[in-house]
Each structure stands twice: as C-alpha cells, then as structure tokens.
Design a protein around this motif. Structure first.
Motif, PDB file in Angstrom:
ATOM      1  N   UNK A 184     -32.886  51.537  -7.381  1.00 37.57           N
ATOM      2  CA  UNK A 184     -33.103  51.657  -8.826  1.00 37.57           C
ATOM      3  C   UNK A 184     -34.412  52.380  -9.128  1.00 37.57           C
ATOM      4  N   UNK A 185     -35.467  51.992  -8.419  1.00 34.54           N
ATOM      5  CA  UNK A 185     -36.751  52.667  -8.647  1.00 34.54           C
ATOM      6  C   UNK A 185     -36.799  54.035  -7.978  1.00 34.54           C
ATOM      7  N   UNK A 186     -36.394  54.095  -6.725  1.00 33.38           N
ATOM      8  CA  UNK A 186     -36.533  55.344  -5.960  1.00 33.38           C
ATOM      9  C   UNK A 186     -35.749  56.500  -6.581  1.00 33.38           C
ATOM     10  N   UNK A 187     -34.639  56.180  -7.243  1.00 39.51           N
ATOM     11  CA  UNK A 187     -33.807  57.233  -7.835  1.00 39.51           C
ATOM     12  C   UNK A 187     -33.991  57.315  -9.353  1.00 39.51           C
ATOM     13  N   UNK A 188     -35.026  56.655  -9.865  1.00 40.21           N
ATOM     14  CA  UNK A 188     -35.243  56.599 -11.316  1.00 40.21           C
ATOM     15  C   UNK A 188     -35.553  57.961 -11.935  1.00 40.21           C
ATOM     16  N   UNK A 189     -36.049  58.889 -11.140  1.00 39.17           N
ATOM     17  CA  UNK A 189     -36.357  60.236 -11.648  1.00 39.17           C
ATOM     18  C   UNK A 189     -35.461  61.289 -11.018  1.00 39.17           C
ATOM     19  N   UNK A 190     -34.321  60.853 -10.500  1.00 36.34           N
ATOM     20  CA  UNK A 190     -33.384  61.785  -9.891  1.00 36.34           C
ATOM     21  C   UNK A 190     -33.332  61.610  -8.384  1.00 36.34           C
ATOM     22  N   UNK A 208     -51.013  58.560  -2.518  1.00 37.65           N
ATOM     23  CA  UNK A 208     -50.308  57.599  -3.371  1.00 37.65           C
ATOM     24  C   UNK A 208     -48.837  57.511  -2.935  1.00 37.65           C
ATOM     25  N   UNK A 209     -48.130  56.530  -3.501  1.00 37.72           N
ATOM     26  CA  UNK A 209     -46.707  56.334  -3.214  1.00 37.72           C
ATOM     27  C   UNK A 209     -45.974  56.052  -4.523  1.00 37.72           C
ATOM     28  N   UNK A 210     -45.956  57.023  -5.449  1.00 38.48           N
ATOM     29  CA  UNK A 210     -45.487  56.748  -6.805  1.00 38.48           C
ATOM     30  C   UNK A 210     -43.983  56.505  -6.945  1.00 38.48           C
ATOM     31  N   UNK A 211     -43.159  57.359  -6.354  1.00 41.83           N
ATOM     32  CA  UNK A 211     -41.708  57.217  -6.499  1.00 41.83           C
ATOM     33  C   UNK A 211     -41.056  57.394  -5.129  1.00 41.83           C
ATOM     34  N   UNK A 254     -48.931  53.189  -6.675  1.00 41.79           N
ATOM     35  CA  UNK A 254     -48.864  53.140  -8.135  1.00 41.79           C
ATOM     36  C   UNK A 254     -47.463  52.809  -8.639  1.00 41.79           C
ATOM     37  N   UNK A 255     -46.561  52.474  -7.723  1.00 45.47           N
ATOM     38  CA  UNK A 255     -45.186  52.167  -8.117  1.00 45.47           C
ATOM     39  C   UNK A 255     -45.018  50.676  -8.407  1.00 45.47           C
ATOM     40  N   UNK A 256     -43.878  50.272  -8.997  1.00 47.77           N
ATOM     41  CA  UNK A 256     -43.648  48.861  -9.311  1.00 47.77           C
ATOM     42  C   UNK A 256     -43.001  48.077  -8.157  1.00 47.77           C
ATOM     43  N   UNK A 257     -42.848  48.698  -6.997  1.00 51.73           N
ATOM     44  CA  UNK A 257     -42.243  48.008  -5.853  1.00 51.73           C
ATOM     45  C   UNK A 257     -43.218  48.050  -4.675  1.00 51.73           C
ATOM     46  N   UNK A 258     -43.125  47.102  -3.758  1.00 43.49           N
ATOM     47  CA  UNK A 258     -44.017  47.108  -2.591  1.00 43.49           C
ATOM     48  C   UNK A 258     -43.784  48.318  -1.703  1.00 43.49           C
ATOM     49  N   UNK A 259     -44.851  48.745  -1.054  1.00 38.75           N
ATOM     50  CA  UNK A 259     -44.785  49.824  -0.076  1.00 38.75           C
ATOM     51  C   UNK A 259     -45.596  49.409   1.149  1.00 38.75           C
ATOM     52  N   UNK A 260     -45.510  50.233   2.147  1.00 38.28           N
ATOM     53  CA  UNK A 260     -46.232  49.996   3.393  1.00 38.28           C
ATOM     54  C   UNK A 260     -46.738  51.340   3.886  1.00 38.28           C
ATOM     55  N   UNK A 261     -47.833  51.325   4.618  1.00 37.65           N
ATOM     56  CA  UNK A 261     -48.265  52.548   5.280  1.00 37.65           C
ATOM     57  C   UNK A 261     -48.698  52.213   6.701  1.00 37.65           C
ATOM     58  N   UNK A 262     -48.059  52.873   7.641  1.00 41.75           N
ATOM     59  CA  UNK A 262     -48.405  52.744   9.052  1.00 41.75           C
ATOM     60  C   UNK A 262     -49.059  54.046   9.473  1.00 41.75           C
ATOM     61  N   UNK A 263     -50.358  53.974   9.756  1.00 46.25           N
ATOM     62  CA  UNK A 263     -51.165  55.175  10.056  1.00 46.25           C
ATOM     63  C   UNK A 263     -51.563  55.165  11.519  1.00 46.25           C
ATOM     64  N   UNK A 299     -55.961  53.200  13.544  1.00 49.10           N
ATOM     65  CA  UNK A 299     -54.577  52.760  13.381  1.00 49.10           C
ATOM     66  C   UNK A 299     -54.544  51.553  12.456  1.00 49.10           C
ATOM     67  N   UNK A 300     -53.589  51.553  11.547  1.00 52.50           N
ATOM     68  CA  UNK A 300     -53.397  50.375  10.706  1.00 52.50           C
ATOM     69  C   UNK A 300     -51.960  50.355  10.202  1.00 52.50           C
ATOM     70  N   UNK A 301     -51.512  49.175   9.867  1.00 51.53           N
ATOM     71  CA  UNK A 301     -50.170  48.963   9.321  1.00 51.53           C
ATOM     72  C   UNK A 301     -50.341  48.023   8.137  1.00 51.53           C
ATOM     73  N   UNK A 302     -50.404  48.600   6.945  1.00 52.04           N
ATOM     74  CA  UNK A 302     -50.809  47.851   5.764  1.00 52.04           C
ATOM     75  C   UNK A 302     -49.701  47.825   4.712  1.00 52.04           C
ATOM     76  N   UNK A 303     -49.351  46.640   4.259  1.00 58.15           N
ATOM     77  CA  UNK A 303     -48.402  46.504   3.161  1.00 58.15           C
ATOM     78  C   UNK A 303     -49.170  46.472   1.844  1.00 58.15           C
ATOM     79  N   UNK A 304     -48.670  47.224   0.876  1.00 60.35           N
ATOM     80  CA  UNK A 304     -49.338  47.326  -0.430  1.00 60.35           C
ATOM     81  C   UNK A 304     -48.413  46.794  -1.514  1.00 60.35           C
ATOM     82  N   UNK A 305     -48.883  45.790  -2.237  1.00 56.39           N
ATOM     83  CA  UNK A 305     -48.119  45.287  -3.369  1.00 56.39           C
ATOM     84  C   UNK A 305     -48.111  46.332  -4.480  1.00 56.39           C
TER      85      UNK A 305
END
Length: 260
Positions: free
Chosen positions: A57-63, A114-117, A138-147, A153-159
């Motif tokens: 729903x969020x990921x496809x909200x802008x097409x 950032x991880x907007x959409x 900046x999105x309304x759903x959780x994301x993660x970044x594994x660097x 090195x880090x594996x961080x979940x972002x609310x």
C-alpha cells in the motif's frame, strides 16, 4: 648604504621569485568537464518494474517501482550515477604537491540517505575519507539498513520517522561499500569512498565536473555499479593530459556489460 641596497635588492628579488612561484602554483589547477552517454547506436533500455512483496500500500502509493540500476536520460542519452575519478599516471596515491591547497584539508561532509517510498534516496553516493553517513526513514513504515564497508558495518532497523548516525567516519577503499534494506529486499545502494578529492558523480544528464585538478598526465576512470567502462581495460583507467584552466572532454559513450 651599499649593504642596505644589497639587502633591498635581495629582498625584492626573493619577493618577485615567491610571487612568480605562487602565480605558477595558481595556474597548475584545472576544471575537468565532461559527459557520459549511452551508445548512440543502442536503444535506451526499458525500465523494469519491481516485484513489490512487502508494504504494498505504501510502496506503490506513488505508482509502480522500477529498477534504477541503469538510468539513461531519453532526451540526451546521458547516463546517471557514474563515478568519474582521477589517479596518477603511475600508482594509486597522489603526491602532496598534486592536491590543490584548497582541497588538501576540507571539512568532513555528512551524506544523508533517506528511504521515503521504498527506495533509497540517493542510492548511489560518492564520498571522501572522513565523511560521515546519516540514514533517515521519512516514510510511515519501518525500514532497515544493512551497511558493509572495510571499516564500518551495521544492521539498523529504523522506525517510521527515525534516523541513525554511525559513530565511525568512512574510510577509503577500492570497492564500493554496500547498503540494503532487509525488510524490502529490492532496495540497495553503493558508496565509493576516495582518499583524494578528484572525483565526481554524473548527474541526470550524464554531466560531471572535477575542480582544481592538477595539470599533467594522469588517468581517468569511469565506473558504474554494473562495472568499469570497457571492463578490465577500464579498471586500469585511461590516459588524460590535463591542462587548464578548463579541460572540456568529448562525450564518452560508456560500454558496460549490459550494453556491449
């Protein structure tokens, strides 16, 4: 009086020599401008739609989401996100005298990702050793970044609305550092980190600019996330004779594994 005149003459000569030296130093730097384009005899590649498997729903909200590994401007065939950089004619390390004084020591830059959409923005980064990262969601759903890089090195979940700043600065390395989102597996990105200031990333038109480059014979590299221009040969770089104040290079038709 004779001694005073002699000292005055020597002082004037020294000042004149110093002025000439400074003038010469000021003239040894050049701005390199160029453009990387897709081959004229090949069609612009079609963008492939991504199979979204989470948070639709969020990921496809802008097409529909489409792959952006190879971005070609259909108007001028400029290729975006190509790392363009210099190296000495021999070896990998610039001599101290080949770094412009204004660039020898510069303030560290913070690169925000950032991880907007359901896509990293930007997903391709170019940095200098000592720079830092700031990751946002900046999105309304959780994301993660594994660097993953040689020193960090880090594996961080972002609310939703969260952010994360690693304590360590970036260190130069030969291969790109990578980052990805474990929650949304199609999301990934790259960072190339240099130990010198002579690099650029092509824009949406394929244009790049490298300022205050040293005059003389060097090598120039064109590297895309899919590989070097002309593969193994391109990994060695291409000879370039830099002369100022501006070196306008001919558009380069990049040859990658996908468009051979």
């Amino acid at each position: 009086m004779t001694r005073i005149r002699l000292l005055s003459t020597l002082t004037a000569t020294a000042l004149a020599w110093a002025g000439a030296t400074d003038a010469h130093a000021a003239d040894k730097w050049a701005t390199i401008k160029g453009q990387v384009v897709f081959p004229a005899d090949k069609p612009v590649p079609e963008k492939k739609e991504i199979n979204v498997t989470a948070d639709k729903e969020h990921c496809l909200s802008k097409g529909a989401l489409v792959g952006d590994e190879l971005i070609v401007n259909p108007k001028n065939k400029g290729v975006k996100n190509v790392w363009v950089y210099l190296k000495p004619a021999e070896g990998d390390t610039f001599a101290a005298g080949d770094i412009a004084p204004a660039l020898a020591k510069t303030a560290a830059k913070e690169h925000m990702v950032d991880q907007p959409v359901c896509a990293f923005a930007p997903r391709i980064v170019v940095a200098r050793a000592g720079d830092t990262l700031l990751v946002k969601n900046s999105s309304p759903v959780p994301h993660n970044i594994k660097f993953s890089s040689d020193n960090l090195e880090f594996n961080q979940t972002l609310a939703a609305g969260g952010s994360f700043k690693p304590e360590k600065a970036l260190e130069a390395q030969k291969n790109p550092a990578t980052f990805a989102c474990n929650i949304h597996p199609w999301m990934n990105g790259r960072v190339v980190i240099f130990d010198h200031p002579y690099f650029a990333l092509t824009d949406a038109d394929g244009n790049f600019e490298i300022k205050d480059a040293p005059e003389g014979k060097f090598r120039i590299f064109y590297r895309h996330e899919n590989g070097y221009h002309k593969g193994k040969d391109g990994a060695k770089g291409f000879p370039v004779d830099i002369a100022g104040p501006t070196l306008e290079m001919k558009p380069l038709e990049i040859v990658l594994p996908e468009n051979k």
